[in-house]
Enzyme design. Structure first.
Site, PDB file in Angstrom:
ATOM      1  N   ASP A 159       0.647  -1.152  -0.211  1.00 31.26           N
ATOM      2  CA  ASP A 159       0.011  -0.126  -0.128  1.00 31.26           C
ATOM      3  C   ASP A 159       0.375   1.323  -0.010  1.00 31.26           C
ATOM      4  O   ASP A 159       1.754   1.381   0.536  1.00 31.26           O
ATOM      5  CB  ASP A 159      -0.927   0.362   1.119  1.00 31.26           C
ATOM      6  CG  ASP A 159      -0.473  -0.071   2.166  1.00 31.26           C
ATOM      7  OD1 ASP A 159       0.814   0.574   2.265  1.00 31.26           O
ATOM      8  OD2 ASP A 159      -1.035  -0.787   3.450  1.00 31.26           O
ATOM      9  N   ASP A 165      -8.000  -7.277   1.372  1.00 34.15           N
ATOM     10  CA  ASP A 165      -6.758  -7.669   2.392  1.00 34.15           C
ATOM     11  C   ASP A 165      -7.358  -6.621   3.246  1.00 34.15           C
ATOM     12  O   ASP A 165      -8.409  -6.320   3.769  1.00 34.15           O
ATOM     13  CB  ASP A 165      -5.490  -7.245   2.197  1.00 34.15           C
ATOM     14  CG  ASP A 165      -5.589  -5.461   2.208  1.00 34.15           C
ATOM     15  OD1 ASP A 165      -5.093  -4.863   3.566  1.00 34.15           O
ATOM     16  OD2 ASP A 165      -6.461  -4.437   1.653  1.00 34.15           O
ATOM     17  N   CYS A 196     -12.248 -28.758   8.882  1.00 35.59           N
ATOM     18  CA  CYS A 196     -11.009 -28.419   8.599  1.00 35.59           C
ATOM     19  C   CYS A 196     -10.279 -29.481   8.127  1.00 35.59           C
ATOM     20  O   CYS A 196      -9.927 -30.113   9.149  1.00 35.59           O
ATOM     21  CB  CYS A 196     -10.403 -27.337   9.229  1.00 35.59           C
ATOM     22  SG  CYS A 196      -9.515 -25.972   8.751  1.00 35.59           S
ATOM     23  N   CYS A 219      -6.878 -27.951   8.142  1.00 37.87           N
ATOM     24  CA  CYS A 219      -5.695 -27.404   8.231  1.00 37.87           C
ATOM     25  C   CYS A 219      -4.997 -28.609   9.407  1.00 37.87           C
ATOM     26  O   CYS A 219      -4.934 -28.776  10.058  1.00 37.87           O
ATOM     27  CB  CYS A 219      -6.143 -25.952   8.615  1.00 37.87           C
ATOM     28  SG  CYS A 219      -6.410 -25.503  11.154  1.00 37.87           S
ATOM     29  N   CYS A 271      -6.166 -28.065  12.892  1.00 39.83           N
ATOM     30  CA  CYS A 271      -7.346 -29.190  13.061  1.00 39.83           C
ATOM     31  C   CYS A 271      -7.122 -30.462  12.688  1.00 39.83           C
ATOM     32  O   CYS A 271      -7.295 -31.234  13.630  1.00 39.83           O
ATOM     33  CB  CYS A 271      -8.182 -28.910  11.974  1.00 39.83           C
ATOM     34  SG  CYS A 271      -8.735 -26.937  12.471  1.00 39.83           S
ATOM     35  N   HIS A 288      -4.878 -21.268  10.967  1.00 41.04           N
ATOM     36  CA  HIS A 288      -6.719 -22.227  10.790  1.00 41.04           C
ATOM     37  C   HIS A 288      -7.320 -21.030  10.595  1.00 41.04           C
ATOM     38  O   HIS A 288      -7.822 -21.231   9.332  1.00 41.04           O
ATOM     39  CB  HIS A 288      -6.951 -22.729  12.193  1.00 41.04           C
ATOM     40  CG  HIS A 288      -8.879 -22.596  12.044  1.00 41.04           C
ATOM     41  ND1 HIS A 288      -9.363 -23.853  11.341  1.00 41.04           N
ATOM     42  CD2 HIS A 288      -9.676 -21.461  12.265  1.00 41.04           C
ATOM     43  CE1 HIS A 288     -10.599 -23.679  11.448  1.00 41.04           C
ATOM     44  NE2 HIS A 288     -10.925 -22.076  11.824  1.00 41.04           N
TER      45      HIS A 288
END
Length: 374
Positions: A93, A266, A304, A306, A309, A335
């Site tokens: 940015d 974002d 999930c 991930c 998890c 996660h």
């Protein structure tokens, strides 16, 4: 142009678009959520972990990197890609939001913004040319024009002056930008005034950029007001350029933004709430540090896949937070980012199959079943 955008498909029932952005460093499927690495790192995450989740682009912050360690030091490392060991795409940015949000530390003139560092009180100045100089040194694939971001609420005269100054500064940014490896995006302002949004869009598009961002939303206005502005402005934006809504990262805003035609998002919110012990799941938000999970041996989200998890229980992650172990924040961050990457993938699939509105209703029915939108 260093960046190329390919429009693949439009959703038949909404303004949603399926696309692809090509940069020197990666190919980015859109709509996409970009994790924020403010200080040249996504907090609690290693670059390889972000890659494993599937991210092709992250965001870093010009203002913070200018103050520490300094863009000259980053340039010595070969730019942000070398400095932070990230070989995929980066967006920086302009620093405009940060300097304008610190109203007690800055003074705006036509030349730019004089401000004091929040770190040590030292005096600094950033104008359009300086913002481009800093971002050229940082070496991101996508860089942003320096704009004047107004707060919410603000009166119409203030918003009008900011629109006009943003246009003048955008012209100066384009003139100052000379690195053909980087793509400079223009930013549309106008607060919540539709006619000013239209004016800003027409002026910024007329200057000509490879992509366009909508700034000055998600700054405190009600969500229905943000959606209304997006519904008004998005259909009038160029079809052959990516559209970026700055500072948005909650599931409801991501889905509603995509429905209205946004390609890129974002926000620090997903990683920030993770560090405070809150995670997103298929059944809604879960505050894992709460006592209710003291002996809960289920994963954060049973749907999930991930790393957190697959390997750890709610009880264990709660324990980590309660004893102040860094791993707790890391697992929650992994996660949340995995959840949003999966959400965006599901959104893209729903657009391809012309069922995005149906997907929204099912997702919200599960995610907000026992909650109110926040």
């Amino acid at each position: 142009m260093a960046l190329r955008y390919e429009l693949i498909k439009k959703d038949k029932s909404s303004g949603a678009r399926l696309g692809r952005i090509y940069t020197e460093h990666s190919v980015i499927d859109t709509p996409v959520f970009m994790p924020v690495g403010t200080q040249a790192t996504v907090k609690a995450m290693a670059p390889d972990e972000l890659k494993d989740i599937g991210f092709e682009i992250i965001l870093s912050n010009t203002y913070h990197l200018y103050l520490r360690p300094g863009h000259d030091i980053v340039a010595k490392a070969g730019g942000l890609h070398g400095f932070m060991h990230w070989d995929r795409s980066i967006l920086t940015d302009s620093g405009g939001y940060q300097v304008f949000s610190m109203s007690h530390l800055r003074d705006i003139t036509e030349d730019g913004v004089a401000f004091r560092s929040y770190i040590d009180g030292s005096k600094h100045f950033i104008g359009p040319e300086k913002a481009i100089e800093i971002q050229n040194a940082l070496g991101a694939d996508i860089i942003m024009a320096f704009d004047e971001c107004v707060p919410y609420p603000c009166d119409r005269d203030y918003a009008l002056h900011a629109v006009e100054r943003t246009t003048r500064w955008a012209k100066r940014c384009k003139q100052a930008h000379a690195d053909e490896r980087q793509s400079l995006f223009g930013i549309i302002q106008g607060s919540t005034y539709k006619d000013l949004r239209q004016k800003s869009m027409e002026e910024i598009v007329n200057i000509g950029f490879p992509g366009y961002a909508v700034g000055g939303l998600s700054v405190g206005e009600p969500k229905d007001v943000m959606y209304d502005i997006l519904e008004y402005i998005m259909p009038n934006m160029p079809d052959d350029r990516p559209r970026y809504l700055m500072g948005v990262g909650s599931p409801d805003c991501l889905i509603e933004g995509v429905i209205r035609g946004v390609d890129m998002f974002d926000c620090v919110w997903p990683t920030r709430i993770a560090r405070n012990g809150t995670v997103m799941t298929s059944q809604g938000k879960l505050v894992v540090r709460n006592a209710a999970y003291k002996d809960d041996m289920r994963p954060l989200d049973e749907q999930c896949g991930c790393y957190a998890c697959r390997n750890f229980s709610r009880a264990y992650i709660r324990h980590l937070f309660n004893v102040g172990e860094i791993l707790g924040a890391r697992l929650a961050t992994i996660h949340n980012l995995y959840f949003l990457a999966g959400l965006m993938s599901d959104i893209r699939k729903a657009i391809m199959e012309d069922r995005l509105l149906e997907f929204r209703d099912i997702f919200f029915g599960n995610y907000y079943k026992s909650q109110t939108l926040s």
